[in-house]
Scaffold this motif. Structure first.
Motif, PDB file in Angstrom:
ATOM      1  N   ASP A 111       0.631  -1.225   0.105  1.00 51.32           N
ATOM      2  CA  ASP A 111      -0.140  -0.144   0.217  1.00 51.32           C
ATOM      3  C   ASP A 111       0.931   1.327   0.012  1.00 51.32           C
ATOM      4  N   PRO A 112       0.581   2.197  -1.134  1.00 53.58           N
ATOM      5  CA  PRO A 112       1.353   3.423  -0.983  1.00 53.58           C
ATOM      6  C   PRO A 112       0.329   4.286  -0.159  1.00 53.58           C
ATOM      7  N   ALA A 113       1.203   5.349   0.472  1.00 52.69           N
ATOM      8  CA  ALA A 113       0.458   6.670   1.256  1.00 52.69           C
ATOM      9  C   ALA A 113       1.066   8.058   0.447  1.00 52.69           C
ATOM     10  N   ILE A 114       0.344   8.842   0.096  1.00 55.48           N
ATOM     11  CA  ILE A 114       0.923  10.090  -0.514  1.00 55.48           C
ATOM     12  C   ILE A 114       0.695  11.208   0.344  1.00 55.48           C
ATOM     13  N   ILE A 115       1.996  11.606   0.928  1.00 53.73           N
ATOM     14  CA  ILE A 115       1.860  13.066   1.621  1.00 53.73           C
ATOM     15  C   ILE A 115       2.016  14.181   1.074  1.00 53.73           C
ATOM     16  N   CYS A 116       1.049  15.171   0.989  1.00 51.77           N
ATOM     17  CA  CYS A 116       1.260  16.350   0.247  1.00 51.77           C
ATOM     18  C   CYS A 116       1.860  17.150   1.096  1.00 51.77           C
ATOM     19  N   GLU A 117       2.400  18.493   0.634  1.00 48.98           N
ATOM     20  CA  GLU A 117       3.222  19.270   1.233  1.00 48.98           C
ATOM     21  C   GLU A 117       2.396  20.497   2.378  1.00 48.98           C
ATOM     22  N   ASP A 118       1.124  20.262   2.478  1.00 51.65           N
ATOM     23  CA  ASP A 118       0.357  21.082   3.107  1.00 51.65           C
ATOM     24  C   ASP A 118       0.045  20.540   4.637  1.00 51.65           C
ATOM     25  N   VAL A 119       0.446  19.306   4.792  1.00 59.40           N
ATOM     26  CA  VAL A 119      -0.088  18.496   5.791  1.00 59.40           C
ATOM     27  C   VAL A 119       0.751  19.170   7.335  1.00 59.40           C
ATOM     28  N   ASP A 120      -0.348  19.092   8.284  1.00 56.21           N
ATOM     29  CA  ASP A 120       0.424  19.387   9.705  1.00 56.21           C
ATOM     30  C   ASP A 120       1.152  18.013  10.205  1.00 56.21           C
ATOM     31  N   ILE A 121       2.471  18.290  10.082  1.00 53.55           N
ATOM     32  CA  ILE A 121       3.297  17.223  10.143  1.00 53.55           C
ATOM     33  C   ILE A 121       3.375  16.583  11.676  1.00 53.55           C
ATOM     34  N   ASP A 122       3.278  17.513  12.488  1.00 53.42           N
ATOM     35  CA  ASP A 122       3.364  17.093  13.973  1.00 53.42           C
ATOM     36  C   ASP A 122       1.958  16.171  14.189  1.00 53.42           C
ATOM     37  N   THR A 123       0.903  16.430  13.632  1.00 58.61           N
ATOM     38  CA  THR A 123      -0.280  15.912  13.906  1.00 58.61           C
ATOM     39  C   THR A 123      -0.303  14.707  13.250  1.00 58.61           C
ATOM     40  N   ILE A 124       0.198  14.312  11.922  1.00 61.23           N
ATOM     41  CA  ILE A 124       0.030  12.974  11.220  1.00 61.23           C
ATOM     42  C   ILE A 124       1.063  12.160  11.665  1.00 61.23           C
ATOM     43  N   ILE A 125       2.372  12.688  12.079  1.00 65.95           N
ATOM     44  CA  ILE A 125       3.305  11.742  12.259  1.00 65.95           C
ATOM     45  C   ILE A 125       2.879  10.527  13.169  1.00 65.95           C
ATOM     46  N   PRO A 126       2.381  10.527  14.380  1.00 67.48           N
ATOM     47  CA  PRO A 126       1.808   9.459  15.062  1.00 67.48           C
ATOM     48  C   PRO A 126       1.120   8.470  14.322  1.00 67.48           C
TER      49      PRO A 126
ATOM     50  N   LEU B 173       5.930   4.841   1.504  1.00 68.43           N
ATOM     51  CA  LEU B 173       5.363   6.195   1.995  1.00 68.43           C
ATOM     52  C   LEU B 173       6.107   7.301   1.126  1.00 68.43           C
ATOM     53  N   TYR B 174       5.266   7.937   0.127  1.00 70.73           N
ATOM     54  CA  TYR B 174       5.822   8.946  -0.610  1.00 70.73           C
ATOM     55  C   TYR B 174       5.509  10.333   0.119  1.00 70.73           C
ATOM     56  N   VAL B 175       6.248  11.151   0.149  1.00 72.56           N
ATOM     57  CA  VAL B 175       6.393  12.476   0.756  1.00 72.56           C
ATOM     58  C   VAL B 175       6.959  13.663  -0.014  1.00 72.56           C
ATOM     59  N   HIS B 176       6.076  14.731  -0.054  1.00 74.73           N
ATOM     60  CA  HIS B 176       6.562  15.757  -1.044  1.00 74.73           C
ATOM     61  C   HIS B 176       7.929  16.372  -0.451  1.00 74.73           C
ATOM     62  N   GLU B 177       8.711  16.503  -1.391  1.00 74.36           N
ATOM     63  CA  GLU B 177      10.089  17.111  -1.356  1.00 74.36           C
ATOM     64  C   GLU B 177      10.361  18.281  -0.305  1.00 74.36           C
ATOM     65  N   LYS B 178       9.203  19.085  -0.442  1.00 71.71           N
ATOM     66  CA  LYS B 178       9.298  20.353   0.237  1.00 71.71           C
ATOM     67  C   LYS B 178       9.157  20.233   1.855  1.00 71.71           C
ATOM     68  N   ILE B 179       8.688  19.179   2.294  1.00 70.76           N
ATOM     69  CA  ILE B 179       8.401  18.562   3.735  1.00 70.76           C
ATOM     70  C   ILE B 179       9.215  17.361   4.085  1.00 70.76           C
ATOM     71  N   TYR B 180       9.894  16.829   3.117  1.00 64.50           N
ATOM     72  CA  TYR B 180      10.683  15.671   3.116  1.00 64.50           C
ATOM     73  C   TYR B 180      11.422  15.409   4.217  1.00 64.50           C
ATOM     74  N   ASP B 181      12.552  16.292   4.472  1.00 68.01           N
ATOM     75  CA  ASP B 181      13.711  16.100   5.635  1.00 68.01           C
ATOM     76  C   ASP B 181      12.898  16.283   6.914  1.00 68.01           C
ATOM     77  N   GLU B 182      11.911  17.282   7.141  1.00 69.58           N
ATOM     78  CA  GLU B 182      11.379  17.569   8.297  1.00 69.58           C
ATOM     79  C   GLU B 182      10.702  16.221   8.673  1.00 69.58           C
TER      80      GLU B 182
ATOM     81  N   TRP C 247      -2.901  12.011   1.887  1.00 74.92           N
ATOM     82  CA  TRP C 247      -3.095  13.115   3.174  1.00 74.92           C
ATOM     83  C   TRP C 247      -2.953  14.528   2.687  1.00 74.92           C
ATOM     84  N   SER C 248      -3.809  15.257   3.013  1.00 80.56           N
ATOM     85  CA  SER C 248      -3.634  16.731   2.758  1.00 80.56           C
ATOM     86  C   SER C 248      -4.791  17.573   3.430  1.00 80.56           C
ATOM     87  N   LYS C 249      -4.503  18.889   3.511  1.00 88.33           N
ATOM     88  CA  LYS C 249      -5.472  19.664   4.249  1.00 88.33           C
ATOM     89  C   LYS C 249      -6.627  20.340   3.085  1.00 88.33           C
ATOM     90  N   ASP C 250      -6.062  19.994   1.892  1.00 88.61           N
ATOM     91  CA  ASP C 250      -6.664  20.656   0.591  1.00 88.61           C
ATOM     92  C   ASP C 250      -7.665  19.189   0.055  1.00 88.61           C
TER      93      ASP C 250
END
Length: 476
Positions: free
Chosen positions: A252-267, A287-296, A411-414
């Motif tokens: 299963d893939p999960a796609i994480i967009c760059e607008d997510v609240d990282i601290d909320t979804i990490i757990p 787990l596919y994470v947008h490059e803008k937030i990837y490192d954090e 996963w996205s706020k939009d």
């Protein structure tokens, strides 16, 4: 008053009798390698006896009403709930999952029986005139063989049993040889609530599955397990044109967009990637994470997963129990060897240490190539590849590239954007801003190599029925 089970001796259940076999075997507690109690090794004659009892019981059980079946299943569900502690302890002993997760699975079992039996199966009136009525109705198939896997032996057995019995069939359960204990007790607990032959269970070794799929008196096989075995099941069922439902592996893939609240979804992401030591077909496995937030995101994911305790499932606060068996442990070791041979970069873990049980510490792979084994293969072990993406069309293509199609999430706020991406994903279940949500009233199944047909929901129940069209003319 619900009957109270003892969980120290284990027998086959044939025609509402507890029976033993000449030969026995032992499951192994994956937390410490110790032998669990002896269980029967069923032979062809045991299956023949069970199928005759099931065939005889079907003649009467098929004529009962949905309400009668609902009441019997509801009483059985209450009895499971009354024995929940014993089931949970036994499940941890045989499967290895932490006691907290075992308790959740057992709790789901009783509530899902009631959820499934709340679904109404109605006749479909196609035409109705003064002279004639054309009706599509659903009739039970006969004897169902339920082949249950070792990762969720309670919930998945209960789902197959309840679906078969509620629709008027009789059922014979074949547990995994790795986890036979709870399933034998589920069938034993059913004895007071059902006529002889309606619910039976046979423990066995690897030879028993082919006996089920070959048997001319079994009308349907419901199988949950690996893709390779599922193909063998289907080929075997073709010889007698058995009906078959296959719920097979996923990646299963999960796609994480760059607008997510990282601290909320990490757990949430951390737990949904690693529940049951990742031995769940629809866990997040890519787990596919947008490059803008990837490192954090990667840094915080590593930090969270480090807080999850590895240990014996009976210990308090354990999140990672052992993987279930030596076969799976050896497969994981082989996959872990690719970290070195493919020069992959680990953000966490990466090695498997020697221990008395089959313990694997969680591992996170930092941006491996799409062609790497850890991306291409379903690990069924706690190793998670995390990868960068930047273009929506490209990440959808990567998510859909494999031959599996069980689940996927976005996963996205939009919400509109997330739904637009979700609409393009090729899997039987698609989640937006969640993953692994399930309901007894919603169908579950896979696309592509992840299965055929569905379990749960109205469609799942209809998979245990024949469609019959009646042409009812009032005069000739």
């Amino acid at each position: 008053m619900a009957p109270q089970l003892e969980f120290s001796t284990f027998s086959n259940v044939i025609n509402n009798q507890l029976t033993q076999t000449t030969e026995t075997r032992h499951g192994i507690n994956p937390a410490n390698g110790e032998l669990n109690p002896p269980v029967p090794v069923s032979a062809q004659n045991d299956l023949d006896t069970a199928t005759k009892a099931a065939r005889d019981a079907f003649k009467t059980w098929a004529k009962t009403s949905f309400e009668e079946r609902r009441q019997a299943l509801g009483a059985w569900a209450d009895a499971i709930e009354a024995n929940a502690e014993g089931f949970a302890r036994t499940l941890t002993m045989e499967q290895g999952k932490p006691l907290t997760q075992s308790s959740v699975e057992v709790g789901m079992a009783s509530s899902w029986i009631k959820g499934l039996t709340s679904i109404e199966i109605k006749n479909n009136v196609i035409e109705e005139t003064e002279d004639r009525t054309v009706v599509q109705r659903y009739t039970p198939l006969g004897v169902v063989g339920a082949i249950v896997p070792w990762n969720f032996p309670v919930l998945l057995a209960v789902g197959k049993i309840a679906s078969a019995v509620y629709t008027g069939n009789t059922v014979i359960v074949k547990p995994s040889p790795f986890t036979p204990y709870c399933d034998l007790k589920l069938a034993e607990l059913a004895i007071p609530f059902f006529p002889p032959g309606v619910i039976q269970c046979l423990s066995g070794d690897d030879s028993l599955g082919p006996m089920f799929t070959d048997h001319h008196e079994i009308d349907k096989i419901s199988f949950t397990g690996s893709i390779i075995t599922g193909k063998r099941v289907m080929a075997s069922c073709a010889k007698t044109l058995k009906r078959v439902t296959l719920e097979l592996g996923g990646n299963d893939p999960a796609i994480i967009c760059e607008d997510v609240d990282i601290d909320t979804i990490i757990p949430k992401i951390g737990i949904l990637s690693y529940l049951c030591s990742s031995q769940i077909c629809m866990m997040i496995k890519r787990l596919y994470v947008h490059e803008k937030i990837y490192d954090e995101f990667l840094e915080k994911l590593v930090g969270f997963v480090k807080t999850l305790k590895v240990g014996n499932g009976t210990e308090a606060d354990t999140f990672f129990g052992p993987v279930q068996n030596k076969m799976q442990f050896d497969k994981a070791k082989d996959l872990f060897s690719s970290i070195t041979t493919e020069n992959l970069q680990t953000a966490l873990g990466g090695t498997i240490e020697d221990s008395t049980g089959y313990y694997i510490h969680p591992t996170i792979i930092n941006n491996p190539p799409e062609t790497s084994r850890v991306v291409q293969e379903e690990p069924f072990a706690p190793i998670l590849p995390v990868m960068k993406w930047s273009d929506e069309d490209e990440v959808v293509g990567r998510a859909n590239a494999l031959e599996t199609g069980l689940g996927s999430s976005v996963w996205s706020k939009d919400f509109e954007r997330a739904t637009h991406i979700a609409d393009q994903l090729q899997s039987g279940s698609v989640w937006v801003n969640s993953h692994f949500d399930l309901s007894p009233t919603a169908p579950f199944g896979g696309h592509k190599n992840s299965g055929m047909g569905v379990e749960w929901g109205l469609n799942g129940l209809l998979g245990y029925c024949n469609s019959q069209t009646q042409w009812l003319k009032k005069s000739f």
